[in-house]
Design a protein around this motif. Structure first.
Motif, PDB file in Angstrom:
ATOM      1  N   ILE A  85      17.776  14.252  25.005  1.00  0.00           N
ATOM      2  CA  ILE A  85      18.254  15.149  23.950  1.00  0.00           C
ATOM      3  C   ILE A  85      17.721  14.765  22.578  1.00  0.00           C
ATOM      4  N   VAL A  86      17.799  13.479  22.228  1.00  0.00           N
ATOM      5  CA  VAL A  86      17.555  13.068  20.841  1.00  0.00           C
ATOM      6  C   VAL A  86      16.113  13.263  20.384  1.00  0.00           C
ATOM      7  N   PRO A  87      15.104  12.802  21.126  1.00  0.00           N
ATOM      8  CA  PRO A  87      13.727  12.914  20.592  1.00  0.00           C
ATOM      9  C   PRO A  87      13.296  14.334  20.234  1.00  0.00           C
ATOM     10  N   PRO A  88      13.525  15.363  21.099  1.00  0.00           N
ATOM     11  CA  PRO A  88      13.114  16.711  20.689  1.00  0.00           C
ATOM     12  C   PRO A  88      13.834  17.204  19.436  1.00  0.00           C
ATOM     13  N   ILE A  89      15.125  16.886  19.312  1.00  0.00           N
ATOM     14  CA  ILE A  89      15.873  17.347  18.146  1.00  0.00           C
ATOM     15  C   ILE A  89      15.347  16.680  16.874  1.00  0.00           C
ATOM     16  N   VAL A  90      15.110  15.367  16.930  1.00  0.00           N
ATOM     17  CA  VAL A  90      14.580  14.669  15.755  1.00  0.00           C
ATOM     18  C   VAL A  90      13.197  15.196  15.397  1.00  0.00           C
ATOM     19  N   ARG A  91      12.370  15.404  16.414  1.00  0.00           N
ATOM     20  CA  ARG A  91      11.016  15.883  16.163  1.00  0.00           C
ATOM     21  C   ARG A  91      11.014  17.271  15.527  1.00  0.00           C
ATOM     22  N   ALA A  93      13.530  18.757  13.938  1.00  0.00           N
ATOM     23  CA  ALA A  93      14.170  18.737  12.626  1.00  0.00           C
ATOM     24  C   ALA A  93      13.205  18.226  11.558  1.00  0.00           C
ATOM     25  N   THR A  94      12.431  17.196  11.892  1.00  0.00           N
ATOM     26  CA  THR A  94      11.437  16.681  10.943  1.00  0.00           C
ATOM     27  C   THR A  94      10.358  17.720  10.671  1.00  0.00           C
ATOM     28  N   ASP A  95       9.920  18.395  11.732  1.00  0.00           N
ATOM     29  CA  ASP A  95       8.892  19.428  11.565  1.00  0.00           C
ATOM     30  C   ASP A  95       9.402  20.574  10.706  1.00  0.00           C
ATOM     31  N   LEU A  96      10.680  20.948  10.911  1.00  0.00           N
ATOM     32  CA  LEU A  96      11.258  22.022  10.107  1.00  0.00           C
ATOM     33  C   LEU A  96      11.333  21.622   8.643  1.00  0.00           C
ATOM     34  N   MET A 231      11.446  31.320  30.970  1.00  0.00           N
ATOM     35  CA  MET A 231      11.481  32.246  29.847  1.00  0.00           C
ATOM     36  C   MET A 231      10.773  31.705  28.614  1.00  0.00           C
ATOM     37  N   GLY A 232      10.354  30.431  28.634  1.00  0.00           N
ATOM     38  CA  GLY A 232       9.649  29.860  27.495  1.00  0.00           C
ATOM     39  C   GLY A 232      10.534  29.539  26.316  1.00  0.00           C
ATOM     40  N   VAL A 233      11.819  29.299  26.560  1.00  0.00           N
ATOM     41  CA  VAL A 233      12.743  28.973  25.472  1.00  0.00           C
ATOM     42  C   VAL A 233      12.548  27.510  25.081  1.00  0.00           C
ATOM     43  N   PRO A 234      12.423  27.186  23.792  1.00  0.00           N
ATOM     44  CA  PRO A 234      12.267  25.784  23.389  1.00  0.00           C
ATOM     45  C   PRO A 234      13.542  24.978  23.642  1.00  0.00           C
ATOM     46  N   PHE A 235      13.394  23.663  23.656  1.00  0.00           N
ATOM     47  CA  PHE A 235      14.514  22.744  23.909  1.00  0.00           C
ATOM     48  C   PHE A 235      15.159  23.004  25.263  1.00  0.00           C
ATOM     49  N   ALA A 236      14.347  23.314  26.278  1.00  0.00           N
ATOM     50  CA  ALA A 236      14.917  23.622  27.600  1.00  0.00           C
ATOM     51  C   ALA A 236      15.683  22.428  28.155  1.00  0.00           C
ATOM     52  N   ALA A 237      15.115  21.227  28.055  1.00  0.00           N
ATOM     53  CA  ALA A 237      15.788  20.040  28.606  1.00  0.00           C
ATOM     54  C   ALA A 237      17.079  19.702  27.862  1.00  0.00           C
ATOM     55  N   PRO A 238      17.080  19.619  26.515  1.00  0.00           N
ATOM     56  CA  PRO A 238      18.355  19.349  25.834  1.00  0.00           C
ATOM     57  C   PRO A 238      19.413  20.421  26.083  1.00  0.00           C
ATOM     58  N   LEU A 239      18.991  21.687  26.112  1.00  0.00           N
ATOM     59  CA  LEU A 239      19.958  22.757  26.371  1.00  0.00           C
ATOM     60  C   LEU A 239      20.513  22.654  27.792  1.00  0.00           C
ATOM     61  N   ALA A 240      19.667  22.277  28.744  1.00  0.00           N
ATOM     62  CA  ALA A 240      20.146  22.118  30.119  1.00  0.00           C
ATOM     63  C   ALA A 240      21.153  20.977  30.214  1.00  0.00           C
ATOM     64  N   VAL A 241      20.888  19.879  29.509  1.00  0.00           N
ATOM     65  CA  VAL A 241      21.840  18.756  29.500  1.00  0.00           C
ATOM     66  C   VAL A 241      23.163  19.188  28.874  1.00  0.00           C
ATOM     67  N   MET A 242      23.089  19.951  27.783  1.00  0.00           N
ATOM     68  CA  MET A 242      24.300  20.424  27.121  1.00  0.00           C
ATOM     69  C   MET A 242      25.119  21.311  28.062  1.00  0.00           C
ATOM     70  N   VAL A 243      24.438  22.219  28.770  1.00  0.00           N
ATOM     71  CA  VAL A 243      25.146  23.104  29.702  1.00  0.00           C
ATOM     72  C   VAL A 243      25.786  22.292  30.825  1.00  0.00           C
ATOM     73  N   GLY A 244      25.056  21.287  31.348  1.00  0.00           N
ATOM     74  CA  GLY A 244      25.619  20.464  32.417  1.00  0.00           C
ATOM     75  C   GLY A 244      26.841  19.687  31.968  1.00  0.00           C
ATOM     76  N   VAL A 245      26.790  19.109  30.758  1.00  0.00           N
ATOM     77  CA  VAL A 245      27.933  18.349  30.252  1.00  0.00           C
ATOM     78  C   VAL A 245      29.132  19.270  30.003  1.00  0.00           C
ATOM     79  N   LEU A 246      28.882  20.426  29.389  1.00  0.00           N
ATOM     80  CA  LEU A 246      29.986  21.355  29.125  1.00  0.00           C
ATOM     81  C   LEU A 246      30.557  21.934  30.422  1.00  0.00           C
ATOM     82  N   ASP A 247      29.744  22.001  31.470  1.00  0.00           N
ATOM     83  CA  ASP A 247      30.232  22.523  32.739  1.00  0.00           C
ATOM     84  C   ASP A 247      31.296  21.614  33.353  1.00  0.00           C
TER      85      ASP A 247
END
Length: 371
Positions: A85-91, A93-96, A231-247
Motif C-alpha cells: 500500500i505505502v510505496p504507490p501512495i507515497v510515489r 503523492a510526491t508526483d502530484l 479496467m486499467g484503474v490505478p492503485f489496483a493493488a492498494p485498493l484490493a488490499v483495502m477492499v480485503g481488509v474492509l471485507d
C-alpha cells in the motif's frame, strides 16, 4: 424492645450501603484499567483464533516451534500489506505535488480558451488562487514530513500495545490448555464433561470464523485486483488490499470498500469504468452473500442475522473497528454458553421431577384378601 427492632434495620441499611460502595469502587477500578482489560480480551480472542494453526503445525514440529512459526506469519502479514500500500501512495503523492504547478497552468489555459469561464475568473480570480496554492504545494512536502513526525508518540504507543497483546496471546496459547484442564478438574465430576464440551465448541467456533473470514477477505481482494487491473484503474493493488481488509468487517465492510473504489474510478474514464465497477460490486456482493459466505462459514457460527447486527452495533460502539471484527465470535460464544446453561437447567429440572419416583420405596405385593 424497640432498640432490638431497630438494630436489624440499621444493620440491613449498613449492609446495603457497603454493597453499593463496593460495587461503585469495583466499577471505578475497572474503568481505570479498561485499556489493559481490553488488551487482555483481544489477546484471548487472538489466542483462541490461532490455536487451530498452532495445533496443525504441532503435528509436524514441536509445539513451541509451531507457536513461533504461527506468530511470525501473523506479524509478516501486515508488513506485506504495508509494503503493497505505502510505496504507490507515497510515489503518487510526491508526483502530484511536483506536477501541481503544471496542472494549474493547464487549468489556466483551459479557462482562457473558454469565454464564460474566463469571465468568471476575471470576477473572482479562482485560477490565480489555484496557481498560488500549487506553487506552495512542493514546499509543503517537508511540512507533511514534520507532521508525520509529530504522530510518532502515538505510533510508539500503538506499537507498545501491539507487542503487549502479542506477548499476552503467546502466553495464553502456550499455557491455555493447561489452565483449561485445571479449571475443569476443579469442577464437580458431573459438570466436567459439559464444561469441556463448551470450551471445545467455543474454540472451534472462533477458529473457524476467523479462518472463514480471512478466506472470504482474500477472495474479495484477489477478485478486486483482477477486475481493477483489467479496467486499467490505478492503485489496483492498494485498493484490493483495502477492499480485503474492509471485507473483514461484517455486514457493512464490503459495501464501504466498494463505494471507496467507485470514488476512485470516477477519475478514470468516467462514467464507463464507474458503471462497470458498480455493476460488478453489486453482482459480487450477491454471490458472496449467497454462495461464498455460506460455504465458508457454514461450520463456524450459527448466529441469527438480527443477533449479528446487534452484536456488530454494540461491538463497534464500545471498541470501534476492533469491536466490529470481534462481534460475531463473541455472539457465538455467548450463544454456546447460553445453550449449555439451558440444557443444564433442563437436566436439573428432569432430575427433580424424577426424584420422588426414584426415591419412593417399592411397595410390597398385595397379600390375599381376608374373607
Amino acid at each position: 424492645m424497640g432498640v432490638s427492632r431497630r438494630e436489624p434495620a440499621v444493620a440491613a441499611i449498613v449492609r446495603v450501603v457497603l454493597i453499593v460502595v463496593a460495587v461503585a469502587i469495583t466499577l471505578y477500578a475497572i474503568w481505570l484499567v479498561r485499556k489493559p482489560l481490553e488488551w487482555i480480551f483481544i489477546a484471548g480472542f487472538l489466542a483462541i483464533a490461532l490455536t487451530g494453526p498452532v495445533n496443525f503445525l504441532g503435528r509436524f514440529m514441536p509445539r513451541k516451534l509451531a507457536i513461533a512459526a504461527t506468530y511470525l506469519g501473523l506479524i509478516l502479514i501486515p508488513v506485506l500489506l504495508l509494503a503493497i500500500i505505502v510505496p504507490p501512495i507515497v510515489r503518487e503523492a510526491t508526483d502530484l505535488a511536483q506536477k501541481a504547478p503544471q496542472y494549474a497552468q493547464d487549468v489556466q489555459n483551459y479557462v482562457n480558451n473558454n469565454k464564460r469561464l474566463r469571465k468568471l475568473d476575471d470576477d473572482y480570480g479562482v485560477v490565480k488562487k489555484i496557481k498560488q496554492e500549487a506553487q506552495k504545494l512542493p514546499n509543503r512536502i517537508g511540512d507533511a514530513a514534520s507532521a508525520l513526525g509529530n504522530v510518532g508518540v502515538g505510533l510508539v504507543n500503538s506499537i507498545f500495545a501491539l507487542v503487549t497483546i502479542l506477548i499476552l496471546s503467546i502466553f495464553l496459547v502456550s499455557s491455555g490448555p493447561i489452565w483449561t484442564r485445571k479449571l475443569v478438574a476443579m469442577q464437580p465430576v458431573e459438570h466436567r464433561g459439559r464444561l469441556e464440551r463448551a470450551f471445545a465448541r467455543v474454540g472451534q467456533a472462533v477458529a473457524s470464523y476467523v479462518a472463514g473470514a480471512v478466506a472470504q477477505a482474500f477472495i474479495a481482494g484477489v477478485t478486486t485486483f483482477i477486475v481493477l487491473t483489467i479496467m486499467g484503474v490505478p492503485f489496483a493493488a492498494p485498493l484490493a488490499v483495502m477492499v480485503g481488509v474492509l471485507d473483514l468487517v461484517p455486514l457493512v465492510g464490503a459495501t464501504i470498500g466498494a463505494i471507496l473504489v467507485a470514488f476512485v474510478t470516477v477519475f478514470q474514464n468516467f462514467p464507463t469504468i464507474t458503471i462497470i465497477w458498480v455493476v460488478w460490486a453489486i453482482v459480487y456482493q450477491q454471490v458472496e452473500n449467497s454462495v461464498i459466505q455460506p460455504q465458508i462459514q457454514r461450520r463456524a457460527v450459527d448466529v441469527h442475522p438480527f443477533g449479528v447486527l446487534v452484536a456488530v452495533l454494540f461491538g463497534s460502539t464500545l471498541f470501534g473497528i476492533i469491536g466490529a471484527l470481534l462481534a460475531i465470535p463473541i455472539a457465538a460464544t455467548l450463544q454456546i454458553g447460553l445453550r449449555e446453561y439451558l440444557e443444564y437447567r433442563r437436566e436439573i429440572r428432569a432430575r427433580v421431577e424424577e426424584g420422588p419416583a426414584i426415591l419412593q420405596p417399592p411397595q410390597p405385593p398385595p397379600g390375599p384378601t381376608s374373607p
